[in-house]
Design an enzyme around this catalytic site. Sequence first.
Site, short mmCIF file in Angstrom:
data_model
loop_
_atom_site.label_atom_id
_atom_site.label_comp_id
_atom_site.label_asym_id
_atom_site.label_seq_id
_atom_site.Cartn_x
_atom_site.Cartn_y
_atom_site.Cartn_z
N ASP A 7 0.74 -1.21 -0.11
CA ASP A 7 0.02 -0.06 -0.04
C ASP A 7 0.86 1.21 -0.04
O ASP A 7 2.32 1.40 0.61
CB ASP A 7 -0.79 0.09 1.19
N GLU A 9 0.70 5.80 0.55
CA GLU A 9 0.16 6.91 0.80
C GLU A 9 0.69 8.14 -0.16
O GLU A 9 1.90 8.04 -0.16
CB GLU A 9 -0.14 7.25 2.26
N HIS A 57 -4.16 10.68 5.72
CA HIS A 57 -2.94 9.93 6.32
C HIS A 57 -2.35 10.64 7.33
O HIS A 57 -1.59 10.07 8.24
CB HIS A 57 -1.85 9.64 5.24
N HIS A 152 -5.38 6.40 7.59
CA HIS A 152 -4.68 5.41 6.72
C HIS A 152 -3.37 5.54 6.95
O HIS A 152 -2.62 6.37 7.40
CB HIS A 152 -5.05 5.77 5.39
N ASP A 157 -2.30 -0.61 6.72
CA ASP A 157 -3.30 -1.25 5.76
C ASP A 157 -2.89 -2.29 4.98
O ASP A 157 -3.56 -3.22 4.55
CB ASP A 157 -3.48 0.04 4.68
#
Length: 238
Positions: A7, A9, A57, A152, A157
């Site tokens: 994942d 951000e 985030h 997040h 995640d």
Amino acid sequence: MRQVIMDTETTGLDPDEGHRIVELGCVEIINRRITRHTLHLYLNPDRDSDPGALQVHGLTTEFLSEHPRFPEVAHQLVDFVRGAEVIIHNAPFDVKFLDAELARAGQPRFAELCDQITDSLQVARDLFPGKRNNLDALCERFGVSNAHRTLHGALLDSELLGEVWLAMTRGQDSLLEGMAEVDGHDAHLQRVASGRIDAGRLQVIALTDHDLAAHEAYLDALEKDNGKPSLWRSLEAR
């Protein structure tokens, strides 16, 4: 089988508009077991995050300014994903950002580094058409606790998606577990694979009627669990 759950951000929605990756998280799965081998990087994007992204985030420009830029740590990502199946939720979004960052670092495109890229969002949509299939919805559907997910985070995640992925594809897990239940056969096959037994001298074991019935019962259960015909029966029908 080595898989990597990943994942990212970002500062915004589109790398073509100059947005950058600010956090990257990877979790390793070996033979459908999550290992302790992870990769977690915060990255200095040399720009502010859009307000909407920052709300998601919470990584401020001041915090990120103390961390390395992507080209300085690109080799860590390259080494971690090389040759693996990489599983990403909404993969086209992340891969577009990864390709942009890798190009700046003089590295190949992301698809050239790994064995394959799997979009877990598309898999979820195929399994649950018309339903919400974001990470929170999938955690709820499969009983994966995400109570600690207030913002997040790429590594968090990835860890949650790893649990969801194993639950969502549990038919594969059942197959591996079923193989392990055959008395002695799994260890025997491991010895063959390692070269400690000459495959040309293997004993041929004929299937009994009981074995065949158990095989058919297993395929029935697998098809019921996955909601579609098994590959084995599809090949037999050809």
